[in-house]
Design an enzyme around this catalytic site. Sequence first.
Site, PDB file in Angstrom:
ATOM      1  N   ASN A  86      -4.738   2.109  11.948  1.00  0.00           N
ATOM      2  CA  ASN A  86      -3.971   0.963  12.445  1.00  0.00           C
ATOM      3  C   ASN A  86      -4.752  -0.349  12.388  1.00  0.00           C
ATOM      4  O   ASN A  86      -4.148  -1.415  12.274  1.00  0.00           O
ATOM      5  CB  ASN A  86      -3.547   1.273  13.890  1.00  0.00           C
ATOM      6  CG  ASN A  86      -3.071   0.043  14.618  1.00  0.00           C
ATOM      7  OD1 ASN A  86      -1.964  -0.430  14.406  1.00  0.00           O
ATOM      8  ND2 ASN A  86      -3.932  -0.521  15.476  1.00  0.00           N
ATOM      9  N   SER A 138       2.867  -2.567   6.127  1.00  0.00           N
ATOM     10  CA  SER A 138       3.706  -3.671   6.611  1.00  0.00           C
ATOM     11  C   SER A 138       4.895  -3.793   5.674  1.00  0.00           C
ATOM     12  O   SER A 138       4.802  -3.456   4.485  1.00  0.00           O
ATOM     13  CB  SER A 138       2.908  -4.973   6.573  1.00  0.00           C
ATOM     14  OG  SER A 138       3.780  -6.086   6.656  1.00  0.00           O
ATOM     15  N   TYR A 151      -2.523 -10.453   2.105  1.00  0.00           N
ATOM     16  CA  TYR A 151      -2.060  -9.440   3.067  1.00  0.00           C
ATOM     17  C   TYR A 151      -1.029  -8.524   2.410  1.00  0.00           C
ATOM     18  O   TYR A 151      -1.102  -7.293   2.543  1.00  0.00           O
ATOM     19  CB  TYR A 151      -1.466 -10.152   4.286  1.00  0.00           C
ATOM     20  CG  TYR A 151      -1.015  -9.242   5.402  1.00  0.00           C
ATOM     21  CD1 TYR A 151      -1.936  -8.576   6.208  1.00  0.00           C
ATOM     22  CD2 TYR A 151       0.345  -9.052   5.668  1.00  0.00           C
ATOM     23  CE1 TYR A 151      -1.511  -7.753   7.251  1.00  0.00           C
ATOM     24  CE2 TYR A 151       0.771  -8.242   6.703  1.00  0.00           C
ATOM     25  CZ  TYR A 151      -0.160  -7.588   7.490  1.00  0.00           C
ATOM     26  OH  TYR A 151       0.261  -6.777   8.516  1.00  0.00           O
TER      27      TYR A 151
END
Length: 243
Positions: A86, A138, A151
């Site tokens: 995580n 994500s 990202y």
Amino acid sequence: MKTALITGASQGIGKETARAFARAGYALCLQYHTHEREAQALCEELREDGCPCLCLPADVRREEDVTALVQAAEREFSHVDVLVNNAGIAQQKLFTDLTLQDWNDLFSVDVTGVFLCCRAVLPGMIRRQSGAIINISSMWGQVGASCEVAYSAAKAAVIGLTKALAKEEGPSHIRVNCIAPGVIDTPMNGFLSPETMEELREETPLMRIGTPADVAEAAVFLASDAASFITGQVLGVNGGMVI
Ligand code: NAP
């Protein structure tokens, strides 16, 4: 008793994931990086509720830290059944402003950290022919986000790693899955204004911002026997924002 190792457990999604795994009856090894007080307080809270809990610092970018973390968990609990990768960082910048340092910093936590943690727990899981790994990606790794190219690329890499590793470790009865959260109310999004959060809420079919518990419950499910025929998958926990 099953053991779960959860990275980035000091706050946000990781903290709630620790609580959810404790409720599900796991012993826990929690990793933090800078927020020691918060992580120790969480560990204390879980111990008071009867959960065997170990809390250790580590920088997931550093091989020696990750090795020491997994060795400590295996020493304390004899084995690790579940790894939740995580820990992560995010960054918003125009692509043309990204420095090589920005790019490397992001990839070293969000991708190399996942690689190192998976590699450290796998020998024990392969020996026992059992285990579950849950990587937190994500929705931007699925569809890309403007001003979050590094990202998005890093989270897409986590999805690729998950799928390939699931194929490699399936014959050892180890499942590897991924969660792709949408907008979740955590310190990572603390820089967003209330107006932006409201716009994001309105863009979400379920008309709310996600909570860390939404992701935590999905992780507990993917780790459980109820998901015993599920591997290599990307579970969207995004209120319908990406379908
Ligand atoms: P957060 O509140 O910022 O927490 C991040 C966690 O990662 C913290 O516990 C932090 O530890 C740890 N961490 C950061 N750098 C580290 C390093 N080098 N080594 C070890 N640990 C490190 O973030 P969050 O929102 O809960 O996000 C958790 C995960 O979900 C991340 O992978 C993130 O990309 C993903 N995600 C979040 C959202 C969202 O909307 N929030 C959406 C999609 C995906 P310390 O605090 O102890 O330093």
